[in-house]
Design a protein around this motif. Structure first.
Motif, PDB file in Angstrom:
ATOM      1  N   GLU A 134       0.495  -1.281  -0.133  1.00 52.06           N
ATOM      2  CA  GLU A 134       0.016   0.168  -0.141  1.00 52.06           C
ATOM      3  C   GLU A 134       0.601   1.680  -0.311  1.00 52.06           C
ATOM      4  N   GLU A 135       2.121   1.108   1.130  1.00 51.58           N
ATOM      5  CA  GLU A 135       2.526   2.949   0.465  1.00 51.58           C
ATOM      6  C   GLU A 135       3.208   3.053  -0.255  1.00 51.58           C
ATOM      7  N   THR A 136       3.681   1.597  -1.194  1.00 51.37           N
ATOM      8  CA  THR A 136       4.455   1.800  -2.445  1.00 51.37           C
ATOM      9  C   THR A 136       3.497   1.883  -3.585  1.00 51.37           C
ATOM     10  N   LEU A 137       2.588   1.552  -3.608  1.00 46.37           N
ATOM     11  CA  LEU A 137       1.947   2.228  -4.500  1.00 46.37           C
ATOM     12  C   LEU A 137       1.578   3.576  -4.340  1.00 46.37           C
ATOM     13  N   ALA A 138       1.161   3.787  -3.162  1.00 48.48           N
ATOM     14  CA  ALA A 138       0.752   6.035  -3.040  1.00 48.48           C
ATOM     15  C   ALA A 138       2.273   5.999  -3.187  1.00 48.48           C
ATOM     16  N   MET A 139       3.141   5.857  -2.933  1.00 51.19           N
ATOM     17  CA  MET A 139       4.881   6.255  -3.289  1.00 51.19           C
ATOM     18  C   MET A 139       4.442   6.709  -4.619  1.00 51.19           C
ATOM     19  N   ASN A 140       4.372   5.288  -5.118  1.00 48.81           N
ATOM     20  CA  ASN A 140       4.390   5.576  -6.996  1.00 48.81           C
ATOM     21  C   ASN A 140       3.070   6.714  -7.850  1.00 48.81           C
ATOM     22  N   LEU A 141       2.563   6.857  -7.289  1.00 49.17           N
ATOM     23  CA  LEU A 141       1.108   7.449  -7.449  1.00 49.17           C
ATOM     24  C   LEU A 141       1.610   9.446  -7.568  1.00 49.17           C
ATOM     25  N   LEU A 142       2.128   9.518  -6.138  1.00 49.19           N
ATOM     26  CA  LEU A 142       2.840  10.769  -5.553  1.00 49.19           C
ATOM     27  C   LEU A 142       4.261  10.972  -6.450  1.00 49.19           C
ATOM     28  N   ASP A 143       4.621   9.931  -7.272  1.00 50.77           N
ATOM     29  CA  ASP A 143       5.860  10.456  -8.034  1.00 50.77           C
ATOM     30  C   ASP A 143       5.498  10.664  -8.750  1.00 50.77           C
ATOM     31  N   LYS A 144       4.477   9.686  -9.982  1.00 53.41           N
ATOM     32  CA  LYS A 144       3.551  10.384 -11.357  1.00 53.41           C
ATOM     33  C   LYS A 144       3.424  11.048 -10.811  1.00 53.41           C
ATOM     34  N   ILE A 145       3.022  11.939  -9.891  1.00 53.74           N
ATOM     35  CA  ILE A 145       1.890  12.958  -9.682  1.00 53.74           C
ATOM     36  C   ILE A 145       2.489  14.200  -9.783  1.00 53.74           C
ATOM     37  N   LYS A 146       4.026  13.754  -9.523  1.00 56.17           N
ATOM     38  CA  LYS A 146       4.632  15.097  -9.121  1.00 56.17           C
ATOM     39  C   LYS A 146       6.209  14.792 -10.368  1.00 56.17           C
ATOM     40  N   ILE A 147       5.826  14.526 -11.194  1.00 55.03           N
ATOM     41  CA  ILE A 147       6.742  14.187 -12.202  1.00 55.03           C
ATOM     42  C   ILE A 147       5.781  15.191 -13.368  1.00 55.03           C
ATOM     43  N   ALA A 148       4.133  15.124 -13.027  1.00 55.28           N
ATOM     44  CA  ALA A 148       2.989  15.359 -13.723  1.00 55.28           C
ATOM     45  C   ALA A 148       3.298  17.064 -13.845  1.00 55.28           C
ATOM     46  N   GLY A 149       3.455  17.630 -12.388  1.00 54.11           N
ATOM     47  CA  GLY A 149       3.992  19.262 -12.037  1.00 54.11           C
ATOM     48  C   GLY A 149       3.003  19.389 -11.304  1.00 54.11           C
ATOM     49  N   GLY A 150       2.544  18.255 -10.127  1.00 52.56           N
ATOM     50  CA  GLY A 150       2.225  18.432  -8.759  1.00 52.56           C
ATOM     51  C   GLY A 150       0.765  19.046  -8.531  1.00 52.56           C
ATOM     52  N   LYS A 151       1.103  20.141  -8.081  1.00 51.10           N
ATOM     53  CA  LYS A 151       0.125  21.412  -8.020  1.00 51.10           C
ATOM     54  C   LYS A 151      -0.040  21.628  -9.142  1.00 51.10           C
ATOM     55  N   ASN A 152       0.545  21.761 -10.092  1.00 50.06           N
ATOM     56  CA  ASN A 152       0.551  22.373 -11.035  1.00 50.06           C
ATOM     57  C   ASN A 152       0.484  22.204 -12.719  1.00 50.06           C
ATOM     58  N   ALA A 153       0.227  20.484 -12.370  1.00 56.24           N
ATOM     59  CA  ALA A 153      -0.168  19.290 -13.122  1.00 56.24           C
ATOM     60  C   ALA A 153      -1.173  19.943 -14.371  1.00 56.24           C
ATOM     61  N   SER A 154      -1.420  19.708 -15.429  1.00 55.74           N
ATOM     62  CA  SER A 154      -2.067  20.327 -16.155  1.00 55.74           C
ATOM     63  C   SER A 154      -3.410  19.638 -16.760  1.00 55.74           C
ATOM     64  N   GLY A 155      -4.325  20.105 -16.881  1.00 58.16           N
ATOM     65  CA  GLY A 155      -5.842  19.387 -17.024  1.00 58.16           C
ATOM     66  C   GLY A 155      -5.659  18.192 -17.482  1.00 58.16           C
ATOM     67  N   ASP A 156      -4.496  18.617 -19.188  1.00 60.35           N
ATOM     68  CA  ASP A 156      -4.293  17.206 -20.317  1.00 60.35           C
ATOM     69  C   ASP A 156      -4.101  16.215 -19.036  1.00 60.35           C
ATOM     70  N   VAL A 157      -2.918  16.054 -18.384  1.00 58.31           N
ATOM     71  CA  VAL A 157      -1.843  15.456 -17.639  1.00 58.31           C
ATOM     72  C   VAL A 157      -3.044  14.863 -16.036  1.00 58.31           C
ATOM     73  N   LEU A 158      -3.650  15.536 -15.636  1.00 58.45           N
ATOM     74  CA  LEU A 158      -4.647  15.226 -14.805  1.00 58.45           C
ATOM     75  C   LEU A 158      -5.685  13.772 -15.824  1.00 58.45           C
ATOM     76  N   TYR A 159      -6.001  14.143 -16.555  1.00 58.53           N
ATOM     77  CA  TYR A 159      -7.126  13.226 -17.324  1.00 58.53           C
ATOM     78  C   TYR A 159      -6.511  11.937 -17.623  1.00 58.53           C
TER      79      TYR A 159
END
Length: 183
Positions: A134-159
């Motif tokens: 569970e922790e690994t899965l959550a860390m992997n998702l946080l890594d993806k979000i960070k690569i995507a721009g974090g809080k500034n991720a674009s709508g396309d990336v979040l889509y």
């Protein structure tokens, strides 16, 4: 005849963990409802699946307590924390919730070890592995979000993330499954 095979400390701890698993399910359910209301149906689906998984964990504890002859104490659970502010905040909160759950499992493992309660120690090993996952899965998702721009991720990336999570596997690949041939 008393058939209880759990100490009071262990019984109380397992009952507390059962309640903690129920609370974790409500957190995932709450965050899933938030994600859906924000238009992230795929992320909501992912979180709803994890809510169901946490309820299954709760049932494992309930059944174990019963099978060891102890009394199950169903208690009220706290309300989930307030809604996330964005997708990154959502998964940061998920990660923190999983860390809290891991720490609670570790305390139970220590109690079982200290008491020489090897049946409970063995039962809890499944949860130790599950929490690593569970922790690994959550860390992997946080890594993806960070690569995507974090809080500034674009709508396309979040889509794309939303679409990916709708059908993403619910398990993470753990280090113990890796080899030189399969890194």
């Amino acid at each position: 005849m008393n058939t209880n095979r759990l100490s009071k400390t262990m019984s109380d701890g397992l009952n507390s963990q059962m309640t903690k698993e129920a609370a974790a399910a409500q957190i995932y359910l709450s965050y899933g409802a938030w994600a859906d209301s924000e238009g992230y149906g795929g992320i909501a689906n992912f979180l709803f699946r994890h809510a169901s998984e946490e309820r299954n964990h709760m049932m494992k504890f309930l059944e174990y307590i019963l099978k060891r002859g102890a009394k199950v104490k169903v208690e009220a659970i706290p309300a989930p924390p307030q809604d996330p502010t964005d997708i990154q905040d959502c998964f940061e909160k998920v990660f923190q919730s999983e860390i809290d759950n891991t720490n609670a499992i570790y305390k139970l493992v220590k109690i079982s070890f200290d008491e020489g309660d090897w049946a409970t120690w063995h039962f809890l090993q499944w949860f130790v592995k599950e929490q690593t996952e569970e922790e690994t899965l959550a860390m992997n998702l946080l890594d993806k979000i960070k690569i995507a721009g974090g809080k500034n991720a674009s709508g396309d990336v979040l889509y794309e993330l939303d679409r990916d999570l709708e059908k993403a596997p619910d398990e993470a690949s753990l280090a113990e499954t890796k080899t030189a041939e399969n890194p």
